[in-house]
Design an enzyme around this catalytic site. Structure first.
Site, mmCIF file in Angstrom:
data_model
loop_
_atom_site.group_PDB
_atom_site.id
_atom_site.type_symbol
_atom_site.label_atom_id
_atom_site.label_comp_id
_atom_site.label_asym_id
_atom_site.label_seq_id
_atom_site.Cartn_x
_atom_site.Cartn_y
_atom_site.Cartn_z
ATOM 1 N N TYR A 26 -59.988 -27.041 33.771
ATOM 2 C CA TYR A 26 -60.149 -26.425 35.216
ATOM 3 C C TYR A 26 -59.302 -26.200 35.943
ATOM 4 C CZ TYR A 26 -59.305 -30.912 37.382
ATOM 5 O OH TYR A 26 -58.648 -32.144 37.610
ATOM 6 N N LYS A 27 -58.047 -26.877 35.782
ATOM 7 C CA LYS A 27 -56.819 -26.418 36.745
ATOM 8 C C LYS A 27 -56.478 -25.158 36.190
ATOM 9 C CE LYS A 27 -55.343 -31.272 37.004
ATOM 10 N NZ LYS A 27 -54.388 -32.189 36.801
ATOM 11 N N ILE A 28 -56.727 -24.627 34.993
ATOM 12 C CA ILE A 28 -55.970 -23.148 34.602
ATOM 13 C C ILE A 28 -57.020 -22.278 34.770
ATOM 14 C CG2 ILE A 28 -55.029 -22.369 32.711
ATOM 15 C CD1 ILE A 28 -54.025 -24.981 31.518
#
Length: 607
Positions: A26-28
């Site tokens: 989800y960070k990317i």
């Protein structure tokens, strides 16, 4: 200096790294988001013949999505909005007959409790008291949902909106409201929000073509078009339809499949199966109960000063010398080529053997958004490989700094069930081929072979025990009980729900199905009166009846050497077992077994 790791990483470490990347995906790529837009009209609360109402079915489905999000992807955002209500509740209260029950946020235990309060007869009564049923303006509801998305400052990977209703004409033929709803739906689709219709059964049938055909997003393929035209009648059918729309596969990697010079197809690699594991424990700060974030710092061993990443070098010992390298140089050495798939050729399916399967396969699917025309060319390649019964041999590098692997792209055709729902998608299965060192010859132990009668009897037993296997029919009871316990703790339940352990064999059913076959097989294989639980009798030593002379103790040193040790006083160099054998050889009686006592006895006898 840090040791330089080997070029070829371990396969297990590679898989763990891939799973770790997925957990922080989800960070990317951003977080997933989903808004439930539910019709709160009086028609939704009507139940026939003791069946649950459409509103109750919808609440159960929304609750299941909430709980699954909490377990699988708690970072995703979910919202719950009702339209056609008498009361109004939204961020600015500028939209009438729209009730925002849950803002777009991460799901939690409190939200699940709120949904439980809206279920069954008590829930319907609470919904009537809290929201009520009033006029309908789907355009205002869509506008309110658009504002929920615009207030989110996080990066979102998917934006989806699901409409649950049993009315194919929500505005009762009001052309103005219909036009406003179509315009707003078009605006939402232009901003990247996918709109799906989860229409429920109503008397006389549900006609999508009257109004909602212009509201929902166009289907991705023809199978979804048939899915959108048929209304849901049962709870499980509605859950399955929501699950299909809700689960968006995240690609492990997006690569270019090179078919020739200047001819590339954009594809995505997906995992078919992921091992279910218990989530790791999260460390919390004792005073505030907030998650603790750990940071690593590297210090110089002599000066104690803080080292920056640029200060740390890597070295490889070669010729008794340390060859120091920069991090960029090490990365350049590890890099074989850019990530991608390169077509080498085609081979018949007969050349792909069962022992070539060395690790779980992956799935290849075209990415039309990356390169236009990829889906068309990919489909043509898939069709020809299926017709000619061949697989494509490729060189695969899935990520940077990974060694190349040879893979076989095995074609897989689409399968649709009786309900016109896709059960198997079209694409290529990526089979990792072994290297020569991966295939070894093993010396298998030899066992006595069974007779043909025994083999035939076992075939009867196996045929009686066969059943249609489905992987989703067997759940891990340990993991299920773990999440049931967490759910009971979070929702303040008296006790967790019971878990059905489907892995345990059904002994009674097996015995009834087999009948006397088991005893017949035992009679053919084992001797009479055989008891597998009894211990085997201990083997008795065979007595020496021939009167053979006892063997003379074996002495590691000769008699002359032993006498020389006595004369020179070097018996202490011999071990205790050698001294004991020497005492037996010369018939020396000793009062003890210590080394000095043995030496004294030998000196007294031979001195």
């Amino acid at each position: 200096m840090a040791q330089w790791i080997t070029y070829f990483p371990n396969e297990d470490e590679e898989e763990e790294q891939e799973e770790g990347e997925q957990s922080e995906d989800y960070k990317i790529t951003g977080r997933d988001s989903l808004v439930f837009l539910i019709d709160a009209s009086k028609e939704m609360f009507k139940g026939e013949n003791g069946q649950p109402s459409n509103f109750d079915m919808t609440m159960q489905v929304v609750r299941s999505v909430y709980t699954s999000k909490i377990i699988s992807s708690h970072r995703d955002l979910v919202a719950l909005v009702f339209y056609g209500t008498e009361q109004s509740k939204n961020p600015t209260n500028s939209f009438k007959h729209v009730y925002v029950y849950h803002d777009l946020d991460e799901p939690g235990a409190k939200r699940v409790k709120d949904l439980d309060a809206l279920r069954e007869a008590k829930g319907a009564k609470l919904a009537a008291e809290t929201m009520g049923s009033g006029e309908t303006s789907l355009g205002d509801a869509l506008w309110c949902c658009s504002n929920l998305y615009s207030d989110i400052k996080l990066r979102l990977s998917h934006k989806r909106l699901m409409i649950f209703t049993c009315r194919d004409e929500p505005h009762g033929g009001d052309s103005t409201k219909d036009r406003q709803a179509r315009t707003k739906a078009s605006d939402l689709k232009e901003t990247g929000i996918d709109i799906y219709l989860m229409h429920l059964m109503k008397p006389g049938g549900f006609d999508v073509s009257i109004f909602f055909r212009d509201i929902v997003s166009p289907p991705e393929d023809e199978s979804e078009l048939a899915l959108q035209l048929e209304p849901c009648q049962k709870l499980e059918e509605l859950k399955q339809r929501v699950r299909i729309k809700n689960q968006k596969k995240r690609a492990m990697a997006r690569l270019k499949l090179c078919l020739g010079e200047d001819l590339k197809v954009a594809v995505g690699i997906y995992k078919n199966v992921v091992t279910a594991k218990k989530p790791g424990a999260i460390k919390l700060y004792r005073e505030t109960n907030e998650p603790v974030h750990s940071k690593t710092r590297t210090f110089h061993t002599q000066t104690g000063s803080l080292l920056l990443p640029s200060d740390i070098k890597k070295a490889q010992v070669y010729g008794k010398k340390k060859i120091v390298m920069e991090r960029d140089e090490v990365d350049a050495i590890k890099k074989f080529d850019d990530p991608g798939l390169i077509l080498i050729g085609f081979k018949p399916m007969e050349s792909l053997k069962l022992h070539h399967y060395v690790r779980p396969s992956l799935f290849l699917y075209p990415e039309e958004d990356q390169v236009k025309g990829s889906a068309c060319l990919f489909s043509a390649l898939l069709t020809k490989c299926s017709e000619r019964d061949v697989f494509a041999l490729c060189r695969c590098i899935s990520r940077r700094n990974l060694p190349p692997r040879f893979v076989a792209l095995v074609p897989q055709e689409e399968v649709i069930d009786e309900g016109k729902v896709q059960t198997i998608p079209p694409g290529f299965n990526v089979i990792f081929l072994p290297y020569a060192n991966d295939i070894q010859t093993l010396d298998t132990p030899q066992f006595p072979s069974a007779s043909q009668t025994q083999v035939d009897k076992m075939k009867e037993i196996v045929s009686k025990l066969r059943f249609n296997y489905r992987s989703d029919a067997f759940e891990n009871p340990v993991i299920q009980q773990h999440f049931r316990n967490l759910e009971a703790l979070a929702l303040d339940m008296m006790a967790p729900e019971d878990t059905d352990d489907r892995i345990m064999p059904k002994v009674d059913q097996i015995d009834k199905s087999l009948g006397p076959l088991v005893q017949e097989f035992k009679d053919l294989v084992y001797p009479s009166n055989y008891n597998p639980d009894s211990k085997p009798a201990a083997k008795r030593k065979i007595a020496n009846t021939e009167g053979a002379a006892e063997k003379k103790p074996k002495l590691e040193v000769s008699e002359d050497e032993l006498k020389a040790h006595v004369q020179n006083g070097t018996l202490g160099k011999l071990t205790v077992p050698v001294l004991k054998e020497a005492c037996k050889l010369f018939g020396v009686r000793t009062t003890g077994t210590k080394k000095q006592e043995l030496i004294d006895a030998l000196v007294a006898r031979l001195g």
